[in-house]
Design an enzyme around this catalytic site. Structure first.
Site, short mmCIF file in Angstrom:
data_model
loop_
_atom_site.label_atom_id
_atom_site.label_comp_id
_atom_site.label_asym_id
_atom_site.label_seq_id
_atom_site.Cartn_x
_atom_site.Cartn_y
_atom_site.Cartn_z
CB SER A 26 -0.88 -0.01 1.24
OG SER A 26 -1.66 1.13 1.26
N GLY A 27 0.61 2.16 -0.92
CA GLY A 27 1.40 3.39 -0.99
C GLY A 27 2.62 3.27 -1.89
CB THR A 32 -3.81 3.85 -7.29
OG1 THR A 32 -4.16 2.79 -6.41
CG2 THR A 32 -5.07 4.46 -7.86
CG ASN A 59 -1.65 5.84 -0.56
OD1 ASN A 59 -1.79 7.05 -0.72
ND2 ASN A 59 -1.71 4.97 -1.56
CB SER A 96 -4.86 3.74 0.92
OG SER A 96 -4.68 2.37 0.82
CB SER A 97 -7.09 1.47 -3.89
OG SER A 97 -6.19 2.27 -4.61
N GLY A 121 -1.72 -4.83 -1.99
CA GLY A 121 -0.59 -5.71 -1.68
C GLY A 121 -0.77 -6.32 -0.31
CD GLU A 146 -3.87 -3.48 3.53
OE1 GLU A 146 -4.75 -3.89 4.31
OE2 GLU A 146 -4.00 -2.49 2.79
N1 LIG Z 1 5.09 7.86 -10.15
C1 LIG Z 1 4.85 8.67 -9.13
N2 LIG Z 1 5.29 9.94 -9.16
C2 LIG Z 1 5.06 10.76 -8.13
N3 LIG Z 1 4.38 10.43 -7.03
C3 LIG Z 1 3.90 9.18 -6.93
C4 LIG Z 1 4.10 8.23 -7.99
N4 LIG Z 1 3.52 7.09 -7.63
C5 LIG Z 1 2.96 7.31 -6.42
N5 LIG Z 1 3.18 8.54 -5.98
C6 LIG Z 1 2.76 9.16 -4.70
O1 LIG Z 1 2.49 8.12 -3.81
C7 LIG Z 1 1.14 8.17 -3.37
C8 LIG Z 1 0.59 6.78 -3.25
O2 LIG Z 1 0.46 6.19 -4.50
P1 LIG Z 1 -0.71 5.16 -4.84
O3 LIG Z 1 -0.62 4.85 -6.25
O4 LIG Z 1 -2.00 5.65 -4.33
O5 LIG Z 1 -0.27 3.92 -4.00
P2 LIG Z 1 -0.96 2.49 -3.96
O6 LIG Z 1 -2.08 2.50 -4.92
O7 LIG Z 1 0.11 1.56 -4.31
O8 LIG Z 1 -1.40 2.33 -2.58
C9 LIG Z 1 0.41 8.97 -4.40
O9 LIG Z 1 -0.67 9.65 -3.85
C10 LIG Z 1 1.49 9.94 -4.89
O10 LIG Z 1 1.54 11.04 -4.02
MG LIG Z 2 -3.96 2.20 -4.64
#
Ligand SMILES: Nc1ncnc2c1ncn2[C@@H]1O[C@H](COP(=O)(O)OP(=O)(O)O)[C@@H](O)[C@H]1O
Ligand SMILES: [Mg+2]
Length: 1008
Positions: free
Chosen positions: A108-109, A113, A158, A161-162, A385, A387
């Site tokens: 997560s994070g 997404t 995050n 977070s989804s 992922g 947790e």
């Molecule tokens: N490629 C990227 N470039 C810049 N910031 C990113 C990138 N990927 C993720 N982040 C930062 O990390 C945070 C968490 O990403 P996210 O995709 O929501 O994580 P996940 O879905 O894996 O939990 C986002 O809100 C953003 O601020």
């Molecule tokens: Mg996500």
């Protein structure tokens, strides 16, 4: 590996882990990842798998320009990028017309997404578009904010977070246009609706509604604009977060709902449900005298009833009792307060969960492609992922189970495909040792024996089932399984780390301890079935299998949905994006070795690398390999005539590859060690420069030569044209000249004939020519009588006329240019001429001598004037005596009436003009003249014999003054004169050498 960028590999590590020499070393792996991360290079490949490290800052690498760069370019030709992967998937799909999916995994994070959004955005820009497709594209893009509002929440890891798993299909038509989509959602984390850990929030939509909802809407929903009022929103004690702007997000969601074509009534019903969940959370219970729960919140019940369209009575009873079926009757059994709260929360979760499912269905309707022609799809799997929390509930169990399944899928797919490749290429397969997590999957899902089977059995068997009976059952069945531990089963040491109600699974990614509390859930559906809310009616249909039948437990439902997902994925080509979280603090630039090492481990990256490297680090199709490295061998450069495989064989031999360093497959060459490839690449790098220079020189030469040739050709063309033109002109001129000359000759020959076609031009020419020449040679003076151009015969007449004209013109001009005196003089001279010209020999001598009015000194004249009339002419003369012919010097003076012969102012003789009979001169060149005087009177003297140097002047003047123009006679031989009246004398004239005057013997005056 980006071959084109291999030169830079020392600076920024390896772009592809496959080239890592120490490929089994986790430290080397980490070192490469860290090195690149610190250079802001967050992407690295393992073959076609993309490893992405969350930078936690904007890198500016997701621009339209970047998209353009990566469009249609081979994966290995540019630095690793999520766009490169997306583009490759897309193009492979188009060329092979098959289905693909991109599995995005990570903690997560870690950026899953974000990665899926980047891919979607890339397709939105790179796909061909039409109006219809734009529509689909907008909906695909806008489905994201809606799903995120309802399915994402701030967690400790995050801020966005989804809290559900998402599988999204994008459907493409045969030319690659996006024409539709479909979303599958998995296991929404419903517990979040009623409970949030410290520092976490409920789903975004609740806060968005309260913060951003319009006044009217809030009033209609019975909500206050204050999150603190709602117990479901404040448990994490962080309703407000700086990184989230609920108000603007609300607007985005509202707009998205409109674009996706949610009807107004649907939107109303939807927010009525969201509001009712908030009201439900505020429902309080108090114990009545018997200790049972009763309601203590009439306003909430009122709003619940209004928003859900359920009578208050029904709600009240439903929240405080449960129905027990006893034989044919249904009996209501009251809840304790604990039970009531549990039931209330369960209801809230159920409502939210089902509404979320409904929402996904609505999105799918909107994204559905109506056209039934064949589509290919790219699936995006953004799944939670692993947790591990302090307290892990049933939901974490499901999530981690899902990850086990995906790991299993990953192992199968990668190993399978790898093995297939070796088989296909006819290369011996060298098995790779790896941990197969099938044993854990089985532990969870095996029929009759697995954890889910046990759970099902516990839920559905008659009699009281509790969490503890469930755990006992598990202990009974799983005892001795290497991946399952409970307090009872554990050894002395581990037992200390376990609560009595916990069980622990040794997942492939690590140990997770689950708490069995509330694993068993209670449903109450009947209350909700009475709802008038359209969405609730759909979510709780009356046809749902009743609790009397055997319903599927949540776990079973989840298990079957995972089986479904596995089937979906197995039928498609896999691509992987592995997201890594560099630190726990969401900090840019910080790389936590321990944390990353852990993720690298459980994401199976080392295993993947090992599999990719199984024996051979590098493989490439013969054509591609030959194409790149052919300059390294003289036999293959510039072109290899035989098959690519033979070419590669020849090339490799020339490069001195050892037999154990490479293997020749059917279509590919396999190279065992990266260093072999590096050496080749280095050699190529050196060679490339030489080649480039050579090609450049050749090309420049070619260009310049081409330019020169063109110029030369142009010059020749111009020259030819010019020469042609000149020749044609020359020819025309000659033809013309021949014609002219012929005509000229003919004209010349017929010049004396009457004017005709033949000679008219010639004659014109003759005329013109004569006139022009004449113009040049006209006589310059009036007197010039000789210079007159001889005219051609035809011009004779004209010439004569012209000559006269011209003479007159000259005369006229001469006259006009003359003074009056001169005119007078000339008139006199004219007179002289008429008198003597051709008659007297010495006349021509006088012409040039101008006449004057007097030739005697003034004073002599004046004396005469004083006596007589005004003297008009005077001249010295010699008077010869009539008798002796003695010469005497006298002056001859004319007045208006007479001529006087004067000596020293004494008048010797006066001749009245009327007495003058005539004047005689000889025709010879002497200067003698005789004045014949009329004389009746005897006393009168006779005629006068005079000699004057100015004879012509004197005689002309005499004629003029005396007005006697006919008085002069020119005589030949002798002149007779009167000496006295009646007595005559003679003057004889003779030509001779010498001038002599004497009295001849005959008594005559002889003038020689
Ligand atoms: N490629 C990227 N470039 C810049 N910031 C990113 C990138 N990927 C993720 N982040 C930062 O990390 C945070 C968490 O990403 P996210 O995709 O929501 O994580 P996940 O879905 O894996 O939990 C986002 O809100 C953003 O601020
Ligand atoms: Mg996500």
């Amino acid at each position: 590996m980006s071959l084109g960028s291999l030169t830079a590999r020392d600076r920024v590590g390896l772009q592809d882990f496959v080239l890592l020499e120490a490929y089994t070393s986790e430290s080397a792996f980490l070192e490469n990842l860290r090195k690149r991360f610190h250079e802001n290079l967050i992407y690295t490949y393992i073959g076609t798998l993309l490893v992405s490290v969350n930078p936690y800052k904007e890198l500016g690498i997701y621009t339209k320009k970047q998209m353009d760069i990566y469009m249609g370019v081979n994966l290995f030709e540019l630095p690793p990028h999520i766009y490169a992967l997306a583009d490759n998937v897309y193009r492979t799909m188009l060329t092979e017309s098959n289905n693909h999916f991109i599995l995005i995994s990570g903690e997560s994070g870690a950026g899953k997404t974000e990665a899926s959004k980047k891919i979607l955005q890339f397709y939105a820009v790179s796909c061909p578009s039409t109006k219809l497709m734009d529509n689909v594209r907008d909906r695909l893009l806008l489905s994201n904010p809606v799903l995120e509002a309802f399915g994402n929440a701030k967690t400790l890891k995050n801020d966005n977070s989804s809290r559900f798993g998402k599988y999204m299909d994008i459907q493409f038509d045969h030319v690659g246009g996006a024409v539709g989509g479909h979303i599958l959602s998995y296991l929404l984390e419903k517990s979040r609706v009623v409970h949030q850990n410290h520092g976490e929030r409920n789903f975004h939509i609740f806060y968005q509604l309260v913060e951003g909802g319009e006044e009217d809407l809030l009033r209609w929903l019975g909500l206050q604009r204050n999150c603190q009022q709602y117990s479901y929103l404040v448990q994490g004690e962080c309703a407000k977060v700086s990184s989230i702007n609920d108000k603007t997000d609300w607007k985005t969601v509202r707009k998205a709902l409109t674009v996706i074509e949610f009807s107004e009534s649907n939107v109303e019903s939807l927010f009525a449900i969201i509001a009712s969940v908030l009201h439900l959370g505020n429902v309080k219970f108090i114990a009545d005298s018997r200790g049972y729960a009763t309601l203590n919140s009439s306003p909430e019940i009122h709003w619940l009833s209004k928003l859900l369209g359920i009578p208050t009575q029904v709600i009240q009873v439903g929240l405080t009792h449960r129905k027990i079926a006893a034989r044919s009757e249904e009996v209501l059994s009251p809840f304790t307060i604990d039970h009531a709260v549990y039931a209330r929360d369960a209801l809230a979760k159920a409502i939210y969960g089902r509404t979320f499912t409904w929402l996904v269905n609505m999105l799918n309707e909107s994204l559905a492609n109506k056209d039934s022609s064949r589509k290919t799809v790219i699936g995006l799997l953004d799944i939670y992922g692993f947790e591990v929390f302090n307290v892990n509930s049933f939901e974490q169990f499901c999530i981690n189970y899902c990850n086990e399944k995906l790991q299993q899928l990953f192992i199968q797919l990668t190993l399978k495909s790898e093995q297939e490749e070796y088989e296909m290429e006819g290369i011996e397969w060298e098995p790779v040792p790896y941990f197969n997590n099938k044993i854990i999957c089985d532990l969870v899902e095996e029929k009759f024996k697995g954890i889910i089977a046990v759970l099902d059995e516990e839920c559905l068997r008659p009699g009281e089932a509790t969490d503890m009976t469930f755990l006992e059952k598990l202990e009974e069945k799983m005892a001795g399984h290497p991946h399952f531990i409970t307090h009872k089963l554990a050894d002395q040491k581990t037992r200390k780390t376990l609560e009595r109600g916990d069980f622990r699974l040794l997942h492939y990614a690590g140990e997770v301890t689950y708490c069995v509390d509330h694993v068993l859930t209670i449903f109450h559906l009947q209350v909700m079935r009475q709802s008038k809310n359209a969405i609730v009616q759909l979510c709780f249909p009356t046809t749902e299998p009743d609790s009397k039948k055997r319903p599927e437990t949540v776990a079973t439902q989840f298990k079957s949905s995972l089986v479904g997902l596995t089937e979906i994925l197995m039928s498609k080509e896999p691509w992987y994006v592995r997201c890594i979280k560099p630190n726990e603090g969401k900090q840019p630039g910080s790389f936590d070795d321990v944390l990353v090492r852990h993720q690298v481990k459980y994401l199976g990256l080392m295993e993947h690398l090992r599999v990719r490297r199984a024996g051979f680090a590098y493989r490439r199709r013969y054509q591609i390999f030959l194409q790149r490295y052919k300059p390294l061998c003289p036999d293959t450069w510039p072109n290899w005539k035989g098959t690519a495989a033979e070419g590669v064989q020849c090339l490799v031999k020339h490069l001195g590859f050892k037999p154990d360093e490479y293997k020749m497959g059917r279509t590919k060459i396999f190279i065992r060690h990266p260093r072999t490839l590096f050496a080749t690449e280095d050699a190529f790098e050196v060679c490339k420069h030489e080649l480039a220079t050579r090609i450049q020189a050749k090309y420049k030469g070619y260009r310049v030569k081409g330019h020169y040739m063109r110029q030369r050709e142009a010059a020749t063309t111009i020259e030819t044209c010019w020469r042609g033109l000149k020749a044609r002109r020359e020819r025309q001129k000659r033809a013309w000249a021949v014609k002219v000359i012929k005509k000229f000759i003919k004209g010349f020959m017929t010049r004396n004939q009457p004017v005709s076609v033949d000679n008219s031009e010639y004659l014109d020419y003759v005329r013109q020519n004569y006139l022009t020449r004449l113009k040049e040679s006209l006589p310059k003076t009036v007197l010039d009588q000789n210079t007159w151009l001889t005219p051609p015969p035809i011009m004779k007449e004209a010439s004569e006329m012209l000559r006269k004209l011209y003479t007159r013109y000259m005369v006229r001009k001469y006259i006009q240019g003359m003074t009056t005196e001169r005119k007078a003089q000339l008139q006199i001279k004219g007179l002289t001429s008429s008198l003597f010209k051709g008659r007297k020999e010495n006349y021509p001598h006088s012409v040039s001598r101008p006449f004057v009015d007097t030739r005697i000194k003034i004073n002599v004249q004046t004396k005469v004037i004083s006596f007589h009339a005004f003297p008009q002419y005077s001249v010295p003369v010699v008077k010869y005596d009539r008798n002796g012919f003695r010469p005497r010097f006298r002056q001859l003076i004319y007045t208006g009436t007479a001529a006087y012969l004067v000596e020293e102012a004494k008048i010797k003789q006066r001749v009245q003009f009327n007495q003058l009979k005539g004047v005689s001169v000889s025709n010879l060149s002497d200067n003698f003249f005789i004045l014949h005087i009329q004389s009746e009177d005897i006393k009168q003297k006779g005629d006068l014999v005079l000699q004057c140097d100015h004879i012509f002047e004197a005689l002309t003047k005499l004629c003029l003054v005396a007005n006697k123009e006919n008085c002069i006679n020119v005589v030949q031989g002798s002149i007779k004169f009167d000496i006295q009246p009646g007595r005559e004398g003679f003057v004889d004239f003779k030509s001779g050498q010498e001038t002599m005057i004497y009295r001849a013997k005959n008594g005559h005056l002889m003038v020689v």
